[in-house]
Scaffold this active site. Structure first.
Site, PDB file in Angstrom:
ATOM      1  CG  HIS A   1      23.212   8.125  -1.601  1.00  0.00           C
ATOM      2  ND1 HIS A   1      22.638   9.078  -1.764  1.00  0.00           N
ATOM      3  CD2 HIS A   1      23.092   7.222  -0.746  1.00  0.00           C
ATOM      4  CE1 HIS A   1      21.811   9.131  -0.926  1.00  0.00           C
ATOM      5  NE2 HIS A   1      21.720   8.014  -0.337  1.00  0.00           N
TER       6      HIS A   1
ATOM      7  CG  HIS B   1      22.726  10.021   4.054  1.00  0.00           C
ATOM      8  ND1 HIS B   1      22.024   9.426   4.827  1.00  0.00           N
ATOM      9  CD2 HIS B   1      22.744   9.378   2.736  1.00  0.00           C
ATOM     10  CE1 HIS B   1      21.434   8.330   3.932  1.00  0.00           C
ATOM     11  NE2 HIS B   1      22.101   8.284   2.856  1.00  0.00           N
TER      12      HIS B   1
ATOM     13  CG  HIS C   1      17.537   9.734   1.076  1.00  0.00           C
ATOM     14  ND1 HIS C   1      17.242   8.760   0.204  1.00  0.00           N
ATOM     15  CD2 HIS C   1      18.878   9.401   1.791  1.00  0.00           C
ATOM     16  CE1 HIS C   1      18.000   7.736   0.278  1.00  0.00           C
ATOM     17  NE2 HIS C   1      19.213   7.938   1.010  1.00  0.00           N
TER      18      HIS C   1
ATOM     19  CD  GLU D   1      19.775   4.491  -0.681  1.00  0.00           C
ATOM     20  OE1 GLU D   1      18.990   5.249  -1.000  1.00  0.00           O
ATOM     21  OE2 GLU D   1      20.907   5.034   0.120  1.00  0.00           O
TER      22      GLU D   1
END
Length: 249
Positions: free
Chosen positions: A99, A101, A167, A80
């Site tokens: 990023h 989760h 996500h 990603e």
């Protein structure tokens, strides 16, 4: 150490904080920092991959916006990477992209619960963040190319955080500390929202008059002191885990 060397250590530590806060489990999650218009430091995958909680200096690599660069030793950029690079391309105000989760954030969004300013002095920076609105990118996809990343960036707009449905989230800031602390605040509000609704309660936004009474305690307290706490928690946990054999954990 050079500035880049120090920054690699800083990013690695921020990755470990993310994991310690359970915002990214196992081998998920990554952090990047802009170096110049064409380059960034980013947490990469290696042959000795052990997960975010065990991120080391060597895992942080200097690459360009296309993912080319210092990848000796079997390292590769995260799938990603475009999630990071498209934000950096579109947002010159942004230096750091993370990023993660967080399960509570994903669960709250799937339950139709928005991140709202339901709290006050409990977390003043988080309240202000929620009051500004937290947009949602409504696709539960791996953001692995520039097309999907551009969709996410469009959904994010000029906000500091965007939720990624089914996500996780992407958060930005001037530093790894600021971006991670923003993610922690969003996760905290998501957890409280789930607890309130799970107990049969109704979520109510903080009244305007209460919002107006919340002081700006400044970055020295909200960020610098808060981040020292996160690092201290991390160091203490590491010390306990590496204690003598037979120590009661």
């Amino acid at each position: 150490m050079t500035d880049v060397d120090a920054l690699r250590h800083e990013i690695a530590r921020a990755c470990r904080v993310l994991a310690a806060r359970k915002l990214a489990a196992g081998i998920l999650g990554h952090i990047s920092v802009r170096i110049d218009e064409e380059h960034l430091l980013v947490r990469c995958r290696g042959q000795r991959e052990r997960g975010l909680a065990f991120t080391e200096y060597a895992d942080i690599r200097l690459v360009d916006l296309d993912g080319n660069g210092d990848l000796d030793g079997g390292y590769r950029v995260p799938n990603e990477l475009p999630l990071h690079t498209e934000v950096l391309r579109a947002r010159p105000d942004v230096r750091t992209v993370i990023h993660a989760h967080p399960p509570a954030v994903v669960a709250a969004d799937l339950a139709g619960i928005a991140i709202r300013p339901i709290i006050g002095a409990f977390d003043i920076p988080g309240t202000r963040l929620a009051a500004g609105g937290i947009p949602v990118y409504p696709r539960g996809v791996l953001v692995r190319d520039r097309r999907l990343a551009a969709e996410m960036v469009d959904a994010m707009g000029d906000h500091p955080v965007v939720l990624l449905r089914a996500h996780g989230l992407t958060a930005v800031g001037d530093s790894p500390a600021q971006a991670v602390l923003r993610a922690i605040s969003v996760d905290s509000i998501a957890r409280l929202s789930l607890a309130v609704t799970g107990a049969g309660g109704t979520l109510v936004d903080l009244p305007d008059e209460d919002m107006a009474e919340l002081p700006d305690l400044g970055s020295g307290f909200n960020e610098a002191t808060a981040w020292r706490h996160e690092v201290a928690r991390l160091d203490e946990a590491s010390a306990v885990c590496s204690g003598p054999v037979g120590f009661l954990l």
